[in-house]
Design an enzyme around this catalytic site. Structure first.
Site, PDB file in Angstrom:
ATOM      1  N   SER A   1     -11.096  -0.746  -0.694  1.00  0.00           N
ATOM      2  CA  SER A   1      -9.838  -0.880   0.054  1.00  0.00           C
ATOM      3  C   SER A   1     -10.114  -1.284   1.490  1.00  0.00           C
ATOM      4  O   SER A   1      -9.458  -2.164   2.062  1.00  0.00           O
ATOM      5  CB  SER A   1      -9.081   0.449   0.076  1.00  0.00           C
ATOM      6  OG  SER A   1      -8.435   0.713  -1.124  1.00  0.00           O
TER       7      SER A   1
ATOM      8  N   HIS B   1      -3.379   6.193   3.445  1.00  0.00           N
ATOM      9  CA  HIS B   1      -4.217   5.075   3.016  1.00  0.00           C
ATOM     10  C   HIS B   1      -3.813   3.774   3.716  1.00  0.00           C
ATOM     11  O   HIS B   1      -4.645   3.069   4.297  1.00  0.00           O
ATOM     12  CB  HIS B   1      -4.099   4.938   1.497  1.00  0.00           C
ATOM     13  CG  HIS B   1      -5.085   4.008   0.864  1.00  0.00           C
ATOM     14  ND1 HIS B   1      -4.770   2.704   0.555  1.00  0.00           N
ATOM     15  CD2 HIS B   1      -6.361   4.197   0.453  1.00  0.00           C
ATOM     16  CE1 HIS B   1      -5.820   2.130  -0.019  1.00  0.00           C
ATOM     17  NE2 HIS B   1      -6.800   3.014  -0.090  1.00  0.00           N
TER      18      HIS B   1
ATOM     19  N   ASP C   1       0.846  -1.198   0.000  1.00  0.00           N
ATOM     20  CA  ASP C   1       0.000   0.000   0.000  1.00  0.00           C
ATOM     21  C   ASP C   1       0.880   1.246   0.000  1.00  0.00           C
ATOM     22  O   ASP C   1       1.958   1.242  -0.584  1.00  0.00           O
ATOM     23  CB  ASP C   1      -0.929  -0.037   1.221  1.00  0.00           C
ATOM     24  CG  ASP C   1      -2.269   0.630   0.948  1.00  0.00           C
ATOM     25  OD1 ASP C   1      -2.310   1.874   0.961  1.00  0.00           O
ATOM     26  OD2 ASP C   1      -3.255  -0.080   0.731  1.00  0.00           O
TER      27      ASP C   1
END
Length: 533
Positions: free
Chosen positions: A359, A168, A134
């Site tokens: 996600s 994120h 990620d």
């Protein structure tokens, strides 16, 4: 006349090698060749069985930053002429653009059943490691540095310790394994460990080549860190078949090596069906769509998130997603100085940020997988996928939207037993349209031919259980079962769905959608480098 015929035949024969070479180049790369003199980012898949000398010859002196990727690939920036030259080389299998990737962007933990598992069974994901591929991972009270076993940066703007400048990865990590200590975020598996593999920069930019390098790192180091799960909350729109997509081939290597690969479906559901993203379009991985828990613990009022991408996969028609999990307005840890906090200040509350996307749903499935593997460390990826799908709560909706159903961790635990490790074909099936409108024929996807027998032997050798019940493909056949959300959907290998779901009936009537390679011929669809958010 005879002379003209000879010349014509000769020209035809000369054209054959060029046509064959052109066939090795992905369509969305071919349309860019010759447009300008700038170098193009590419991933070259090599033929099997090449010697180190062959690979060195194909790599040396080409383009800018060209380097070997694993045993069957090279990547870097090359001029159009170099790309065409490589395509004509018999040692090259295919050439694809190095496509941009980005992230697929509380009460959801309780709604998933994870709280009950922790409280009643004492399972926390202890001893299991998840490779988080990620935007990086910044340590926090929720996920302290002691539980981040390694950090490697694969971006073009690396930072020390692969910290998360976007926000994120840190958000997803806490969803997976937040400790809940001192009021921090509580995740699904609060004791799970992480290997932090950064592939997205502070602006959320990354490339498939970086993701592939991260996947190969996880495969190499899986025994060292006890990596059992790959969390891929990222991707790009499908631009070629999974059979040739380098990113799809990488996740297949991981699956064959014994790693449970969990990928996001994508956030393009508002565009309708055929919107699953790569590598979630690969039939061998577990692909997760998103549910909206409407901010309540009660699951009865949960609905599918409108943004969640829908299957079947474009081109290959693979039935996706495999299941759905909470992914709407998920509150989790905010990495200090994260770009997402600047972009979405209204979503920030103290040291937390609220994000939505498939996600986040992947994080729930990864955490659930860690709990399963803690309870039975000998499960293979095929068994984990089967257990999560067969135990999923069957909810209204077609299988191209909700898959096998809604992730139910408590039910998954009830299905698990002291199974020894077994590899079988857990690949998601694919469909073709039947003669009757609204009906689809279901077909079995061939099994991977590269399962790691060594990995199964290792698990078997460590497994003290003798004569236990197996979880095998025989128990969870993908065809002619009620595995998906509604048992009425499957009748004699035919998938039924409400024809009103398809706004464009000509989509299914056009044989070019389901037929030959013309499906990849529309470069205007896939030539745009725009990536989903």
């Amino acid at each position: 006349m005879k002379k003209q015929l000879v010349i014509l035949v000769a020209l035809t024969l000369l054209a054959l090698p060029a046509q064959a070479a052109s066939g090795k180049i992905a369509d969305d790369l071919r349309v860019k060749l010759g447009r300008d003199d700038s170098d193009l980012r590419v991933i070259v898949t090599l033929a099997e069985g090449l010697s180190p000398q062959d690979i060195d010859e194909l790599t040396t002196g080409r383009g800018r930053g060209v380097r070997q990727q694993g045993t069957r690939g090279i990547h870097g920036k090359m001029h159009s002429s170099e790309i065409l030259e490589l395509a004509a080389d018999p040692r090259v299998a295919s050439i694809s653009p190095d496509r941009p990737v980005t992230g697929s962007m509380d009460v959801a933990v309780a709604a998933s059943g994870a709280d009950a598992v922790v409280q009643n069974l004492g399972l926390t994901g202890s001893g299991i490691t998840i490779a988080l591929i990620d935007s990086g991972l910044t340590p926090s009270t929720a996920v302290p540095a002691a539980r981040i076993l390694a950090g490697v940066d694969f971006t073009e703007s690396p930072n020390r310790d692969a910290l998360d400048g976007l926000g994120h990865g840190t958000h997803i990590a806490s969803t997976i394994g937040g400790s809940g200590i001192d009021g921090s975020v509580r995740g699904i598996a609060p004791s799970v460990n992480f290997v932090n593999l950064r592939v997205l920069d502070d602006q959320g930019r990354g490339y498939a080549s970086g993701v592939i390098e991260a996947i190969d790192f996880a495969i190499r180091e899986r025994a060292r860190y006890n990596i059992r799960v790959l969390n891929l909350s990222l991707g790009h729109p499908v631009a070629e078949s999974y059979r040739t997509d380098p990113l799809a081939k990488a996740v297949e290597r991981a699956w064959a090596a014994g790693l449970t690969v969990i990928a996001s479906a994508g956030n393009r559901g508002r565009d309708g069906f055929l919107t699953i993203n790569s590598p979630g379009n690969d039939p061998y991985v577990l692909t997760v769509g998103a549910m909206n828990d409407v901010n309540t613990i009660d699951r009865d009022d949960d609905i599918i998130a409108t943004f969640s991408s829908r299957g079947p996969s474009y081109g290959d028609q693979v039935v996706k997603p495999d299941l759905v999990a909470p992914g709407n307005r998920i509150v989790s840890t905010l990495a200090p100085g994260a770009t997402l906090a600047e972009l979405q200040p209204e979503s920030v509350s103290g040291d937390r940020i609220e994000l939505s996307g498939t996600s986040m749903a992947v994080g729930f499935a990864s955490g659930a997988s860690a709990l399963l593997l803690e309870l039975n460390p000998f499960l293979t990826p095929d068994q984990v996928k089967a257990l999560l799908m067969v135990s999923a709560e069957k909810i209204p909706g077609d299988p191209f939207t909700v898959g096998a159903g809604y992730l139910d961790i408590v039910r998954a635990m009830a299905y698990i037993g002291p199974f020894p490790p077994v590899r079988f074909n857990s690949a998601s099936p694919y469909v073709t349209p039947a003669e009757t409108a609204g009906l689809f024929n279901l077909h079995e996807t061939p099994a991977l031919a590269t399962y790691s027998k060594q990995e199964v032997r290792r698990l078997t050798r460590e497994n003290p259980i003798e004569g236990a019940t197996h979880v095998t493909g025989r128990d969870f056949l993908w065809v002619n079962t009620a595995l998906w959300s509604d048992s009425t959907l499957w009748t004699d290998s035919t998938l039924w769905t409400d024809s009103t779901l398809w706004t464009d009936s000509t989509l299914w009537a056009d044989s070019t959608i389901w037929g030959d390679s013309t499906i990849w011929g529309d470069s205007t669809i896939w030539g745009d480098s725009t990536i989903w958010g």
